[in-house]
Motif scaffolding. Structure first.
Motif, PDB file in Angstrom:
ATOM      1  N   SER A   1     -38.559  19.544  62.374  1.00  0.00           N
ATOM      2  CA  SER A   1     -39.736  18.769  62.774  1.00  0.00           C
ATOM      3  C   SER A   1     -39.825  18.678  64.291  1.00  0.00           C
ATOM      4  O   SER A   1     -38.820  18.704  64.997  1.00  0.00           O
ATOM      5  CB  SER A   1     -39.676  17.363  62.168  1.00  0.00           C
ATOM      6  N   GLN A   2     -41.056  18.582  64.748  1.00  0.00           N
ATOM      7  CA  GLN A   2     -41.301  18.668  66.181  1.00  0.00           C
ATOM      8  C   GLN A   2     -40.564  17.593  66.997  1.00  0.00           C
ATOM      9  O   GLN A   2     -40.201  17.838  68.133  1.00  0.00           O
ATOM     10  CB  GLN A   2     -42.804  18.606  66.445  1.00  0.00           C
ATOM     11  N   GLU A   3     -40.322  16.437  66.378  1.00  0.00           N
ATOM     12  CA  GLU A   3     -39.617  15.384  67.128  1.00  0.00           C
ATOM     13  C   GLU A   3     -38.145  15.713  67.286  1.00  0.00           C
ATOM     14  O   GLU A   3     -37.447  15.095  68.078  1.00  0.00           O
ATOM     15  CB  GLU A   3     -39.725  14.013  66.442  1.00  0.00           C
ATOM     16  N   LYS A   4     -37.659  16.669  66.472  1.00  0.00           N
ATOM     17  CA  LYS A   4     -36.248  17.042  66.569  1.00  0.00           C
ATOM     18  C   LYS A   4     -36.050  18.285  67.416  1.00  0.00           C
ATOM     19  O   LYS A   4     -34.925  18.640  67.754  1.00  0.00           O
ATOM     20  CB  LYS A   4     -35.676  17.291  65.154  1.00  0.00           C
ATOM     21  N   TYR A   5     -37.138  19.003  67.717  1.00  0.00           N
ATOM     22  CA  TYR A   5     -37.012  20.257  68.455  1.00  0.00           C
ATOM     23  C   TYR A   5     -36.343  20.047  69.804  1.00  0.00           C
ATOM     24  O   TYR A   5     -36.548  19.030  70.459  1.00  0.00           O
ATOM     25  CB  TYR A   5     -38.397  20.862  68.720  1.00  0.00           C
ATOM     26  N   THR A   6     -35.563  21.053  70.206  1.00  0.00           N
ATOM     27  CA  THR A   6     -35.105  21.071  71.590  1.00  0.00           C
ATOM     28  C   THR A   6     -36.225  21.656  72.442  1.00  0.00           C
ATOM     29  O   THR A   6     -37.179  22.240  71.926  1.00  0.00           O
ATOM     30  CB  THR A   6     -33.840  21.934  71.750  1.00  0.00           C
ATOM     31  N   LEU A   7     -36.064  21.519  73.733  1.00  0.00           N
ATOM     32  CA  LEU A   7     -37.129  21.943  74.644  1.00  0.00           C
ATOM     33  C   LEU A   7     -37.437  23.439  74.510  1.00  0.00           C
ATOM     34  O   LEU A   7     -38.601  23.846  74.515  1.00  0.00           O
ATOM     35  CB  LEU A   7     -36.720  21.588  76.077  1.00  0.00           C
TER      36      LEU A   7
ATOM     37  N   TRP B   1     -30.323  28.869  67.281  1.00  0.00           N
ATOM     38  CA  TRP B   1     -29.825  27.856  66.337  1.00  0.00           C
ATOM     39  C   TRP B   1     -30.814  26.731  66.108  1.00  0.00           C
ATOM     40  O   TRP B   1     -31.029  26.332  64.959  1.00  0.00           O
ATOM     41  CB  TRP B   1     -28.453  27.351  66.768  1.00  0.00           C
ATOM     42  N   PRO B   2     -31.461  26.208  67.159  1.00  0.00           N
ATOM     43  CA  PRO B   2     -32.492  25.204  66.897  1.00  0.00           C
ATOM     44  C   PRO B   2     -33.597  25.748  65.998  1.00  0.00           C
ATOM     45  O   PRO B   2     -34.090  25.050  65.104  1.00  0.00           O
ATOM     46  CB  PRO B   2     -33.044  24.881  68.290  1.00  0.00           C
ATOM     47  N   LEU B   3     -33.953  27.016  66.212  1.00  0.00           N
ATOM     48  CA  LEU B   3     -35.003  27.636  65.416  1.00  0.00           C
ATOM     49  C   LEU B   3     -34.646  27.629  63.933  1.00  0.00           C
ATOM     50  O   LEU B   3     -35.498  27.445  63.068  1.00  0.00           O
ATOM     51  CB  LEU B   3     -35.183  29.080  65.900  1.00  0.00           C
ATOM     52  N   VAL B   4     -33.361  27.820  63.637  1.00  0.00           N
ATOM     53  CA  VAL B   4     -32.932  27.863  62.242  1.00  0.00           C
ATOM     54  C   VAL B   4     -32.766  26.459  61.665  1.00  0.00           C
ATOM     55  O   VAL B   4     -33.220  26.176  60.556  1.00  0.00           O
ATOM     56  CB  VAL B   4     -31.599  28.638  62.114  1.00  0.00           C
ATOM     57  N   PHE B   5     -32.133  25.578  62.425  1.00  0.00           N
ATOM     58  CA  PHE B   5     -31.694  24.311  61.840  1.00  0.00           C
ATOM     59  C   PHE B   5     -32.709  23.176  61.951  1.00  0.00           C
ATOM     60  O   PHE B   5     -32.696  22.257  61.146  1.00  0.00           O
ATOM     61  CB  PHE B   5     -30.385  23.838  62.489  1.00  0.00           C
ATOM     62  N   LEU B   6     -33.538  23.189  62.971  1.00  0.00           N
ATOM     63  CA  LEU B   6     -34.403  22.029  63.201  1.00  0.00           C
ATOM     64  C   LEU B   6     -35.780  22.266  62.599  1.00  0.00           C
ATOM     65  O   LEU B   6     -36.331  23.364  62.679  1.00  0.00           O
ATOM     66  CB  LEU B   6     -34.505  21.733  64.700  1.00  0.00           C
TER      67      LEU B   6
END
Lengths: 282, 289
Positions: free
Chosen positions: A223-229, A216-221
């Motif tokens: 920019s790098q500052e918003k990425y999860t770990l 889900w992070p891969l799809v929705f996020l």
């Protein structure tokens, strides 16, 4: 009149059990242990199998270096935020619905419950394209809320909580009702304290799932500052092109798995109830 | 009407969050996926209606069939390896007279705590052809190097190993729950009758676990058809280990063929529905387990 062979085979059986336990333990911890070993080696060292077992020049210098490849603190913060809010909301909504399905009678309850069970069979992932558009319309892309909101109440969680709350005696609920306790107060003050072990188990499982979420992070996020770990470390190997600095990447992955592992081990010590109690019994 | 609301309102109110979220974020998107699958759309401009063209393309797309075959293999291997392994671990955990069980339990659960992405990266190193631990160990027993992630024949193996490795502990715990629920006197009766360990397992343990095993099979099925992170992190050559779900993701979000991606999503939904119906049919006896 017991034949001695019985005790001998019982002893052999125990040794077989211990051997199996040892093999399974090694198999379970080997990849993570191997990761740690590589992470503790100098960045220039080659990753030839046995060479990693050489402990003479271990170093912690790879860990701060991760920060040069990705904004690791920001990413950790994002993961923590998503995990914390995601877990608290899921616990609340799932136990609330689980309570309704287990202890409140209302028309259509059975049907709705089977509908809920049915929803577990078709995963939301297959509808990822419209979901992405909905998130865009709600201006939630590149926001951590896009990871939290859709999973605030999950069918599996409700199913699990219902199983657990079913074990609460009906007399207790009835007594609360006779004493003039409303449904929400019954849930909040009577049921929740009684299902603490179940809540603890579901907390563990949800924290693990949220922290490790990757798709889900891969799809929705964006920019790098918003990425999860998780998303951030998956990009580590492509960061430096051909000369992939594996020890630094392994330091990054270690940062991603060590906190939950430590948390889990500590939690396991404090947890009196069995992870499995109530998980299956109807 | 008012008294109905007063009497039953709370029940509905408590379950409404789930159903509201389900409608907005699951049911509606799935229906929309069916619609988008009949469109050609790159995300920019207006979608163009193309009828069943995407599905016709799908049927003749070798990459789609590769991805389907790969996912089928992941599913079968999941069932074949996860269930017996989890069964074995749960039987060990259920032997209460062994020492160190608590530690064993904590350690065997660790794979489930570790993120697939992180372990996938270390697997890339461990399964490396030249320098990997796996080939080095194979070399010690005199076997040749295997191109784990470089040949089409072998590249599915690391994906299967990681999938089985990470998911087994969860199922072991579920099965342990089932084992703990089997009444002790069944075993005592079997002992009095002189039944050995194998017979006891076959005639008491397995039948008692039937509903739990069914639950595990369904969970393994749903998870296997959704496999994504493993093949995404550990890439083999070409489409040798691409999963169906990964192919959908890449068609949509890398190639921006949203209509085509949606068609893959529809195919995946149909496959899952078919498999689920078969499984529900098999477990209808245990429906209220």
């Amino acid at each position: 009149m017991k034949r001695p062979s019985g005790t001998i085979s019982a002893r052999a059986g125990r040794w077989i059990c211990y051997t199996l336990m040892l093999i399974i333990t090694v198999y379970s911890i080997l990849p993570a242990a191997w990761m740690m070993l590589i992470a503790l080696h100098p960045k220039s060292s080659s990753m030839t199998g046995a060479a990693v077992l050489d402990m003479s020049n271990l170093t912690l210098s790879n860990f701060p270096e991760v920060n040069r490849l990705i904004p690791v603190w920001t990413n950790i913060g994002n993961s923590l935020f998503t995990t914390a809010i995601g877990t608290v909301t899921t616990l609340f909504f799932c136990s609330l619905a689980g309570f309704a399905f287990a202890k409140i009678r209302f028309p259509g309850r059975e049907f709705l419950f089977y509908a809920l069970v049915g929803t577990m069979l078709v995963p939301p992932e297959v509808a990822v394209i419209p979901l992405f558009m909905i998130m865009t319309d709600l201006s939630l892309t590149n926001s951590l809320w896009s990871l939290i909101i859709p999973k605030m109440a999950t069918a599996v969680g409700i199913f699990y909580m219902r199983q657990y709350i079913k074990a609460v005696p009906d007399e207790v609920i009835e007594a609360a009702r006779v004493d003039g306790c409303g449904p929400f107060r019954t849930y909040w003050q009577i049921v929740l304290p009684m299902i603490k072990p179940g809540l603890a188990v579901w907390t563990t499982l949800t924290v693990i799932a949220r922290w490790n979420d990757f798709f889900w992070p891969l799809v929705f996020l964006r920019s790098q500052e918003k990425y999860t770990l998780m998303q951030a470390i998956s990009l580590l190997p492509v960061g430096e092109g051909l000369s992939t600095p594996w020890p630094i990447i392994m330091a990054g992955t270690a940062i991603a798995i060590v906190p939950p592992v430590i948390g889990y081990v500590i939690f396991q010590r404090f947890q009196k109830a069995d992870m499995t109690a109530g998980a299956v019994k109807g | 009407m008012l008294s109905f609301a007063r009497r039953h309102g709370a029940g509905y109110l408590f379950i409404v969050p789930f159903f509201a979220l389900f409608l907005v974020f699951q049911l509606f998107p799935i229906l929309w996926t069916f619609y988008i699958s009949t469109q050609e759309w790159s995300g920019l401009g207006e979608p163009e209606s193309v009828g069943l063209k995407n599905f016709r393309l799908l049927l003749t797309d070798p990459q789609f069939w590769d991805a389907t075959a790969n996912t089928l293999i992941y599913w079968v291997c999941g069932l074949v390896f996860i269930l017996p392994l989890a069964m074995g671990i749960s039987l060990l955990l259920n032997k209460r007279d062994l020492h160190g069980l608590r530690t064993f339990k904590t350690l065997t659960f660790l794979p489930y705590v570790c993120a697939t992405v992180a372990i996938g990266l270390i697997f890339n190193i461990m399964f490396d052809t030249q320098q990997g631990l796996v080939n080095e160990v194979l070399g010690l027993v005199g076997l040749d190097q295997v191109g784990w992630l470089t040949t089409t024949t072998w590249s599915k193996v690391p994906v299967i190993v990681l999938n089985v490795w990470r998911h087994t502990p969860w199922f072991a715990l579920i099965l342990l729950g089932g084992l703990l629920n089997i009444p002790r006197d069944y075993y005592e009766a079997a002992k009095v009758d002189g039944a050995g360990a194998a017979r006891t397992f076959w005639h008491i343990t397995l039948p008692s676990l039937r509903p739990v095993l069914m639950f595990c099979m369904i969970m393994i099925t749903v998870e296997s058809w959704n496999i994504f992170a493993e093949p995404f992190i550990m890439r083999g050559p070409g489409t040798s280990n691409v999963s169906l779900f990964q192919y959908m993701y890449e068609s949509s979000f890398r190639l921006f063929k949203y209509g085509y991606g949606a068609a893959i999503g529809v195919a995946l939904t149909l496959i899952l529905a078919l498999v689920s119906i078969i499984q529900l049919f098999l477990m209808r006896k245990d429906a209220d387990a």
